[in-house]
Design an enzyme around this catalytic site. Sequence first.
Site, short mmCIF file in Angstrom:
data_model
loop_
_atom_site.label_atom_id
_atom_site.label_comp_id
_atom_site.label_asym_id
_atom_site.label_seq_id
_atom_site.Cartn_x
_atom_site.Cartn_y
_atom_site.Cartn_z
N ASP A 49 0.22 -7.53 1.40
CA ASP A 49 0.34 -6.26 1.50
C ASP A 49 2.14 -6.06 1.57
O ASP A 49 2.42 -5.25 2.46
CB ASP A 49 -0.13 -5.69 2.77
CG ASP A 49 0.05 -3.84 2.80
OD1 ASP A 49 0.38 -3.33 1.68
OD2 ASP A 49 -0.10 -3.52 3.86
N HIS A 98 0.71 -1.48 0.08
CA HIS A 98 0.05 -0.06 -0.05
C HIS A 98 0.85 1.16 -0.05
O HIS A 98 0.74 2.15 -0.31
CB HIS A 98 -1.05 0.01 1.12
CG HIS A 98 -0.59 0.21 2.48
ND1 HIS A 98 -0.25 -0.71 3.40
CD2 HIS A 98 0.01 1.51 3.02
CE1 HIS A 98 0.29 -0.27 4.61
NE2 HIS A 98 0.31 1.13 4.48
N SER A 109 4.59 2.71 7.84
CA SER A 109 4.11 1.41 7.01
C SER A 109 5.65 1.10 6.20
O SER A 109 6.25 1.69 5.59
CB SER A 109 3.34 1.73 5.91
OG SER A 109 1.92 1.75 6.52
#
Length: 354
Positions: free
Chosen positions: A139, A109, A217
Site C-alpha cells: 500500500d 490507495h 492516509s
Amino acid sequence: MPRRSRQTLVASLLAAACLGAGGGAVAYATLSDGNTVVRQVTVQRAEPIASSSAPLSVNQIYRRAYRGVVEITVTEGGTTSPIPGGGQAQAQGSGWVYDASGRIVTNQHVVDGASSISVRFWNGKTYKAKVVGTDLSTDLAVIKVDAPASQLYPLAVGDSSAVQVGDGVVAIGSPFGLEETVTSGIVSALHRSIDARNNFTINDSIQTDAAINHGNSGGPLLNNRGQVIGVNAQIRSDSGGNEGVGFSIPSNTVRLIAGQLISSGKAEHAYLGVSIDAAAANARIAEVRPSTPAKKAGLKGGDIVIQVDDTTISTGNDLTRAIDSHKPGDTVTLKYRRGSDVHSVDLTLASRPS
C-alpha cells in the site's frame, strides 16, 4: 477487495474478515477521504530537514516537519471513467516529500485509479503530480512534482526497527481535508500484521493511539526526534472514525519499496506460495497454491515450517518476514516437519503475483 470510487471510500470500511481481523462489527478503514485530498509529503532535498538527537516537544516536531507534509487531491474519471455517466470523483490524502527531485511518498490507495493528481504545499502552492510507481502489496506509492527547490522540505527518515512501545509519536496530515492537522500519542504496539487490499500481509506495522482519520492516509508518523518512522495507512474502528487504534507502515519497509519504485517503477516481492493456518500457534501450512515454488518443492497442507536458511520459524509472521527478506530468484533452504519427520528442501523463490 474490489476497488470503490473515491466518493464512496470516505464512508466505506474494509471488512475485518477481509483483513484477517477476526470478523464481527470491527472493521479496518482506509484513511483516504472520498472528497478530501490528503496533504503529506516527505522529501530529502539537497539540505534535508535535520532530525534532533534530543527529544522534541510536539510543537517543535510540527515546526520542523509541517513544510514537508503535503495534501494530495486525486481526480478519478473522465472520458474512460468507470463511474456511471462518465463523471468524475475526487479524493484526498496525505503525503510527504521524499527527495530533492520532488518525489513524494503516499499510500497506493490514495492515488489508485487517478486520472490526475494535485499536490498542495504548506504555503498553498499547488502542482500537478505524476505517478512514479505503486505497490499494492505494501500500500505504498511514489509520485513526483516539478516544483522549485524552495518548495521542497524533505523529512528525515528514521529506523523503524529502533522504535519501542511507549515512544512518543506525532502524526501530521489532512483528516477530512483539515490541512496541517497535528495529533500526538504513543507507540501502542509493534510487529502488527495488517492486510493490503490484495490480501498480502504488511508485516511489522506500528500501532499507535495518535488520532488518525480519513484523509490522514499517506501522511507521516514521526518519532520524538522529528524522523519519519511510518506512513499512516489504516485504522481499526467500530464507527469508522478514530478510536485510538491506528496502523502505520514501518519506515524501513517504506525506504525499501520507495527505492524500488524510484529505480524501476515497480516493487518485487519474493513468493513462496503457501497460506498459513491462522488458528495454529506455529507456521502450519493451510494451503499450497498450484504452480508455486512450494508446490514444486513438494510441500503439502499440514506441513509445519520450522526454518528458512539460518532463521528459526515459530509463527506464520516469522515465515512471512523470512521470505520478505529475500528477492525473487533467491534460493533458500527450507526445513519443515511432516508428522514426526523433519525434511529439508532447497527452492527458488518466485515473484509475488500482483
